[in-house]
Design an enzyme around this catalytic site. Structure first.
Site, PDB file in Angstrom:
ATOM      1  N   HIS A  65       0.869  -1.175   0.000  1.00 28.05           N
ATOM      2  CA  HIS A  65       0.000   0.000   0.000  1.00 28.05           C
ATOM      3  C   HIS A  65       0.910   1.230   0.000  1.00 28.05           C
ATOM      4  CE1 HIS A  65      -3.869  -2.090   1.651  1.00 28.05           C
ATOM      5  NE2 HIS A  65      -3.943  -1.896   0.346  1.00 28.05           N
ATOM      6  N   ASP A  67       1.163   4.133   1.382  1.00 24.31           N
ATOM      7  CA  ASP A  67       1.697   4.820   2.570  1.00 24.31           C
ATOM      8  C   ASP A  67       2.860   4.055   3.196  1.00 24.31           C
ATOM      9  OD1 ASP A  67      -0.323   2.944   3.147  1.00 24.31           O
ATOM     10  OD2 ASP A  67      -0.811   3.855   5.071  1.00 24.31           O
ATOM     11  N   ASP A 208       0.224  -3.012   9.283  1.00 24.91           N
ATOM     12  CA  ASP A 208      -1.186  -3.188   8.977  1.00 24.91           C
ATOM     13  C   ASP A 208      -1.668  -4.635   9.126  1.00 24.91           C
ATOM     14  OD1 ASP A 208      -0.411  -0.684   8.287  1.00 24.91           O
ATOM     15  OD2 ASP A 208      -1.573  -0.581   6.442  1.00 24.91           O
TER      16      ASP A 208
HETATM   17 ZN   LIG Z   1      -2.159  -1.078   4.329  1.00 29.21          ZN
END
Ligand SMILES: [Zn+2]
Length: 315
Positions: A65, A67, A208
């Site tokens: 992802h 970020d 995450d």
């Molecule tokens: Zn993520």
């Protein structure tokens, strides 16, 4: 400057804010420098934090992802620009190999960097360095995601009082450490008699994920646990739907894993302050908690001595 510390380069999930850059974490561990999840803007944050391209020996990406990885092109190109001479290892989820390649070649530059790719495929040891072994576990997010932990091998700490008691000094100390025993004045002294077990330090990086066994395994006995806490406990439904943790869940992972220091990060921009996140984590974890802010420097907690007071060297 501590020789083992975490430099916070960014703490925002999803979108940066006026006070929080995208993710980015630099772990200084003796002669090594591990850069975790370089989000957008990491190159400039490194400048503010006094971390140079030359300091980076390994890059660990938890998932692709933006970020957590959009800073890669800038960081890698900066390393080439600065003529980083040492090889650099890049660890990332193997299922998304294509994104590593895209980010590495996102634009034109003179690529002189010796980048060793270490796609992480499954759980286990990723790499073994002189000062630690790096392990990974698959986490439970919306896309392939891995968490990391550094484990320093257990060793032994020499006890000065005992060494003096047995009349051992200078090069004899090294001989005893290598051989495990040493003849002194007609008697044999063993390493056990003049040293004590020294537990290796551990660092865990859990980004995450939903609550899952792997998060607890990574955090097991960590001296420092860096854990995402995107949401407050009141938003536990959102956390579950988007594959994230609440701050209270991060606290629970720290508590049940016996972690010593919990570093909270990866905050949603929906919260104006981190007060509630801090309170949620503290309700679950009685140890030390640091709510990370950009450019913080957080020392890895000192070792806890296991030496028994007043032990007689003649025992
Ligand atoms: Zn993520």
């Amino acid at each position: 400057m501590s020789n083992r510390e975490l430099v916070i380069l960014g703490t925002a999930s999803q979108a940066p804010t006026r006070s929080r850059n995208h993710n980015g974490y630099f772990l200084r561990w003796d002669d090594e420098g591990l850069l975790f999840d370089p989000g957008e803007g990491t190159q400039r944050q490194m400048l503010f934090a006094g971390v140079t391209a030359n300091h980076v020996t390994r890059i660990c990406v938890t998932h692709f992802h933006g970020d957590h990885c959009l800073g890669l092109p800038g960081v890698l190109q900066r390393m080439a620009l600065d003529r980083v001479a040492h090889p650099v290892e890049a660890c990332y989820p193997a299922q998304n190999q294509e994104f590593l390649e895209r980010l590495r070649h996102a634009s034109l530059f003179h690529d002189t960097l010796e980048l060793h790719e270490r796609p992480v495929d499954g759980d286990g040891v990723v790499t073994v360095a002189p000062a630690f072994r790096l392990e990974a576990r698959a986490l439970s997010h919306l896309v392939p995601t891995v968490g990391y932990r550094l484990v320093e091998p257990d060793g032994r700490r020499m006890l000065p009082r005992e060494l003096v008691g047995y009349g051992i000094s200078g090069p004899d100390i090294g001989r005893l450490q290598r051989a495990g025993r040493l003849a002194v004045d007609g008697r044999v002294v063993t390493l056990d008699q003049v040293s004590e077990p020294r537990r290796g330090q551990r660092f865990a990086f859990v980004m995450d994920t939903r609550l899952c066994d792997a998060a607890f395994e990574l955090a097991d006995g960590a001296d420092m646990l860096v854990c995402e806490s995107t949401f407050a406990d009141a938003d536990v439904g959102l956390a579950r739907d988007y594959g994230h943790l609440t701050a209270g869940q991060a606290g629970r992972i720290a508590a049940e894993s016996g972690a010593r220091l919990l570093v909270l990060t990866h905050f949603s921009q929906r919260y104006e302050t981190t007060a509630q996140l801090s309170a949620d984590a503290a309700a679950a974890f009685g140890g030390e908690i640091v709510v990370a802010a950009d450019l913080d420097r957080i020392p890895v907690p000192k070792r806890v001595s296991t030496q028994l007071p007043g032990r007689d060297p003649a025992d």
